[in-house]
Design an enzyme around this catalytic site. Structure first.
Site, PDB file in Angstrom:
ATOM      1  CE  LYS A   1      -2.072   0.656   4.078  1.00  0.00           C
ATOM      2  NZ  LYS A   1      -2.737   0.337   5.377  1.00  0.00           N
TER       3      LYS A   1
ATOM      4  CB  SER B   1      -5.718  -0.279   7.733  1.00  0.00           C
ATOM      5  OG  SER B   1      -6.175   1.011   8.026  1.00  0.00           O
TER       6      SER B   1
ATOM      7  CB  SER C   1      -5.877   2.649   5.104  1.00  0.00           C
ATOM      8  OG  SER C   1      -4.953   1.786   5.721  1.00  0.00           O
TER       9      SER C   1
END
Ligand SMILES: *[C@@H]1O[C@H](CO)[C@@H](O)[C@H](O)[C@H]1NC(C)=O
Ligand SMILES: *[C@@H]1O[C@H](CO)[C@@H](O)[C@H](O)[C@H]1NC(C)=O
Length: 539
Positions: A145, A244, A220
């Site tokens: 990410k 997340s 996230s």
């Protein structure tokens, strides 16, 4: 088992302000209103979004359907070349990323070059038996990410003033993954600083769900889950400070593991320098389509030494474990659980009840305080969101940023304004109250779970909702954040698709350093409930 729906949900409330009959009637009414308000929001958003729905096409390359573990085995044994595996993923990313907007930066050429070198070395017999064993993912492509720093790739973290900045060295978890032989392919989208439940920021825009492009991918690690679910990446590194890893894994029908505390090297996770390891709620862990990738993924990401305390290789007899469940979070801030989600949750509990003869429902009153407890825990982290979100230029104040946002001269996403409001406006908990109530929840659960108990917990009240609805349901993520607050390990497990084609899933929780129990139960759930189902697989 208790009855379905808002009445049961409200029945768990224990609010001192209400006496006698009123204590059940008023919360029931509010829950009822909340449920129908939620339906109304879905209806309203549906009017706007339903005609825009698209589903990602099924992948046609059988390589992309393998688990990362299976890819590694085939590369090792010469059945596949690393180069063809990497190329298949590059082609798939090119095919789907226009629709998904999941990948924000890439190193395709460098990855292909590294793959060729792996193939050459295997052909030359460079790797002896032991080397092969340590390089669990030799030649397998992976992604991570946008807030996990990678050398040469974007490090904007979704912040406008950092646009175009590139990383100068790898985060420790990326370095570890590379040491396992895996090849970094691309970087994926996140909310600003990875603090929100939808992957959307002013630098790269919004990421779409491969099962329905009008839906939230979660956050996230949203870009990460979107591209893995669409078979554009074999395995990913996620991080989890409030859900997340698990929120997007749930919304995209994937496996994700949030590990026990203190074993995650934090250097290079957003602004962290590695000194936080023992105190932070943040952990890193694998995201994958298949359960069998989780244990090797953990070993690769955290490093074999760090993993030793997680007892990953310990044999588990799931028929001898104790099973517990909690159906709903007792809080009016959170949406009531929908019937399709509850039905799938109860079938999971029922499976283990049949297996062991017993599954016990737990009720913990203090769960009603999770919102304030988690807000306080986040404030205790030490890093200052209001400062970080301006790239350390000044401390953002919520009303100024809201004003700027409304007049379209803000560099913040609306989610970041919401995070500021939550941190700066809402009544703060005292440290004493925080410690006392966190301890109560923790000790209650520890006394039940011990070293042989597992808790089933709903992932979310709804399946993946429409884009931007997260602003109106901001506290639903407490289903996940609770376990960051407590620092308990959790495996997010996919349970196939609901009637509307969106992923279902469940959280499997254990006491700290019993990660192997969650992982063993996840394996059973995958074989019984079908696990990951590719988008458009019936078409
Ligand atoms: C937004 O970011 C740009 C680029 O760094 C900067 O020039 C501008 O002043 C920022 N705007 C605000 C309102 O902070
Ligand atoms: C790491 O960050 C912490 C907190 O921001 C700071 O106190 C510490 O000095 C830093 N350590 C290093 C080695 O830079």
């Amino acid at each position: 088992m208790a009855q379905v729906g808002p009445v049961h949900w409200a029945g768990q409330l224990n609010h001192e302000a209400f006496g006698g009959i009123m204590s059940s009637i008023i919360p029931s009414m509010l829950a009822f209103i909340h449920l129908y308000f939620d339906y109304f929001l879905d209806f309203l958003y549906g009017l706007y979004y339903n005609s825009k729905k698209k589903i990602v096409s099924a992948s046609k390359d059988p390589i992309l359907e393998l688990s990362a573990t299976e890819m590694a085995r085939k590369i090792r044994e010469g059945e596949l070349k690393s180069e063809e595996v990497v190329l298949a993923h590059i082609n798939r990313i090119k095919e789907v990323n226009g629709l998904l907007n999941a990948v924000i930066d890439e190193r395709f050429d460098a990855a292909l070059e590294e793959a060729r070198r792996v193939d050459e070395n295997i052909a030359k017999g460079v790797y002896a038996g032991r080397d092969f064993k340590q390089k669990i993912f030799l030649g397998v492509p992976f992604t991570t990410k946008g807030t996990t720093v990678c050398k040469g790739l974007d490090v904007s973290f979704g912040l406008v003033p950092r646009k175009g900045m590139k990383g100068t060295e790898d985060a420790k978890v990326v370095e570890n993954m590379k040491n396992s032989g895996a090849i970094l392919l691309a970087l994926t989208n996140v909310p600003q600083l990875s603090i929100w439940s939808e992957a959307h920021n002013p630098v790269f825009g919004i990421t779409n769900n491969p099962y329905d492009t009008t839906r939230n991918v979660g956050g996230s690690s949203g870009g990460e889950c979107s591209i893995i679910a669409a078979c554009g990446s074999a395995i990913g590194i996620g991080t989890d400070i409030g859900g997340s890893i698990r929120i997007p894994a749930y919304m995209c029908g994937l496996f994700g593991h949030k590990c026990s505390p203190t074993v995650t090297p934090t250097k290079g996770l957003t602004f962290r320098n590695g000194s936080e390891q023992d105190r932070t709620m943040v952990v890193a862990g694998p995201i994958s389509r298949y359960c069998e990738d989780l244990i090797p993924g953990l070993k690769a990401i955290l490093g074999a030494d760090a993993c030793r305390s997680l007892q990953l290789d310990k044999k588990v007899d799931i028929a001898k474990l104790k099973y517990y469940f909690i159906e709903e979070m007792p809080s009016l801030l959170i949406s009531p659980v929908r019937s399709d989600v509850m039905k799938s949750f109860r079938s999971v509990v029922e499976h283990f009840r049949k297996m062991t003869g017993k599954a016990q429902e737990l009720e913990i009153e203090e769960l009603a305080y999770t919102a304030r407890l988690y807000t306080k825990a986040l404030a205790n982290e030490g890093n200052d969101f209001s400062y970080d979100v301006t790239n350390k230029k000044y401390r953002a104040v919520w009303y100024r940023e809201l004003f700027k946002y409304i007049f379209r001269c803000s560099n913040l996403s609306f989610s970041s304004v919401m995070v500021l409001i939550n941190a700066q406006v809402l009544r703060k908990a005292t440290s004493e109250w925080f410690e006392e109530n966190t301890e109560k929840i923790k000790s209650e659960l520890l006394s039940k779970l011990g070293n042989d108990g597992v808790l089933f917990f709903v992932s979310q009240p709804t399946t993946a909702h429409y884009h931007h609805l997260s602003y109106l349901r901001p506290y639903n993520l407490l289903y996940f954040s609770l376990f960051n607050l407590l620092k308990f390990p959790v495996t997010q497990v996919p349970l196939g698709l609901s009637h509307d084609g969106l992923p279902l899933g469940v959280q499997v929780v254990s006491a700290p350093f019993n990660d192997h129990l969650c992982l063993a139960v996840a394996q059973e759930l995958e074989s019984v409930f079908g696990g990951y189902v590719p988008p458009n697989s019936q078409a």
